[in-house]
Design a protein around this motif. Structure first.
Motif, short mmCIF file in Angstrom:
data_model
loop_
_atom_site.label_atom_id
_atom_site.label_comp_id
_atom_site.label_asym_id
_atom_site.label_seq_id
_atom_site.Cartn_x
_atom_site.Cartn_y
_atom_site.Cartn_z
N ASP A 57 0.83 -1.26 0.08
CA ASP A 57 0.08 -0.09 -0.05
C ASP A 57 0.87 1.22 0.04
OD1 ASP A 57 -2.43 -1.82 0.07
OD2 ASP A 57 -2.64 -1.34 1.97
N TYR A 58 1.89 1.41 0.71
CA TYR A 58 2.98 2.32 0.80
C TYR A 58 3.53 2.62 -0.37
CZ TYR A 58 6.31 5.59 2.79
OH TYR A 58 6.85 6.79 3.16
N ALA A 59 3.97 1.51 -1.18
CA ALA A 59 4.53 1.69 -2.21
C ALA A 59 3.61 2.18 -3.48
CB ALA A 59 5.10 0.35 -3.01
N TRP A 60 2.25 1.90 -3.28
CA TRP A 60 1.40 2.44 -4.10
C TRP A 60 1.33 3.91 -3.92
CZ3 TRP A 60 -2.81 5.21 -4.37
CH2 TRP A 60 -3.70 5.36 -5.57
N LEU A 61 1.18 4.22 -2.80
CA LEU A 61 1.13 5.60 -2.23
C LEU A 61 2.19 6.58 -2.92
CD1 LEU A 61 -0.32 5.42 1.21
CD2 LEU A 61 -1.57 6.55 -0.64
N ARG A 62 3.41 5.86 -2.65
CA ARG A 62 4.72 6.80 -3.35
C ARG A 62 4.62 7.04 -4.83
NH1 ARG A 62 7.47 3.24 -0.04
NH2 ARG A 62 8.28 2.32 -2.14
N GLU A 63 3.97 6.02 -5.33
CA GLU A 63 4.03 6.14 -7.17
C GLU A 63 2.97 6.79 -7.45
OE1 GLU A 63 3.89 1.88 -8.59
OE2 GLU A 63 5.64 1.60 -7.01
N ASN A 64 1.90 6.90 -6.67
CA ASN A 64 0.54 7.63 -7.27
C ASN A 64 0.19 8.80 -6.57
OD1 ASN A 64 -0.23 5.37 -9.48
ND2 ASN A 64 0.16 4.25 -7.65
N ARG A 65 0.95 9.17 -5.62
CA ARG A 65 0.46 10.34 -4.67
C ARG A 65 -0.01 11.63 -5.34
NH1 ARG A 65 3.12 14.78 -2.80
NH2 ARG A 65 2.24 15.59 -0.96
N GLN A 66 0.76 12.06 -6.28
CA GLN A 66 0.28 13.40 -7.14
C GLN A 66 -0.93 13.21 -7.70
OE1 GLN A 66 2.63 15.32 -5.68
NE2 GLN A 66 2.48 16.25 -7.53
N ALA A 67 -1.28 12.04 -8.22
CA ALA A 67 -2.64 12.11 -9.04
C ALA A 67 -3.78 12.01 -7.99
CB ALA A 67 -2.59 10.63 -9.85
N TYR A 68 -3.72 11.68 -6.73
CA TYR A 68 -4.77 11.64 -5.66
C TYR A 68 -4.78 12.65 -4.59
CZ TYR A 68 -5.94 7.49 -8.13
OH TYR A 68 -6.54 6.76 -9.27
#
Length: 97
Positions: free
Chosen positions: A45-56
């Motif tokens: 989940d944390y890896a997903w947040l790092r990769e997609n943070r800007q879009a959300y």
């Protein structure tokens, strides 16, 4: 926050029942842990947040094992959708900032 809590408690101790609602609102948050098997994979989940943070940015996101289950600007709406789909248990929900 602590000062407001103390003040409300003082008023309640003096018999002022008009602040009971504030006492409830100012209570520290309650954390309820779910069972071990119901937890999402936090590292994924944390890896997903790092990769997609800007879009959300400024949205609530629901993640499970590194997969996006949904997002919304309103937490209640997101939780309601996840609950209706039976996906709330074990889901990591966080506001992206």
């Amino acid at each position: 926050m602590e000062e407001a809590r103390r003040y409300v408690q003082e008023l309640l101790a003096q018999g002022d029942t008009s602040v009971e609602g504030w006492a409830k609102v100012l209570r520290p948050p309650r954390i309820v842990a779910s069972s071990e098997r119901a937890r999402s994979n936090f590292a994924a989940d944390y890896a997903w947040l790092r990769e997609n943070r800007q879009a959300y940015l400024d949205r609530w996101v629901a993640l499970q094992d590194g997969k996006l289950l949904g997002s919304d600007v309103a937490l209640r709406a997101l939780v309601a959708r996840l609950t209706a789909r039976g996906q709330i248990e074990g889901t990591f929900v966080v506001q992206v900032d």
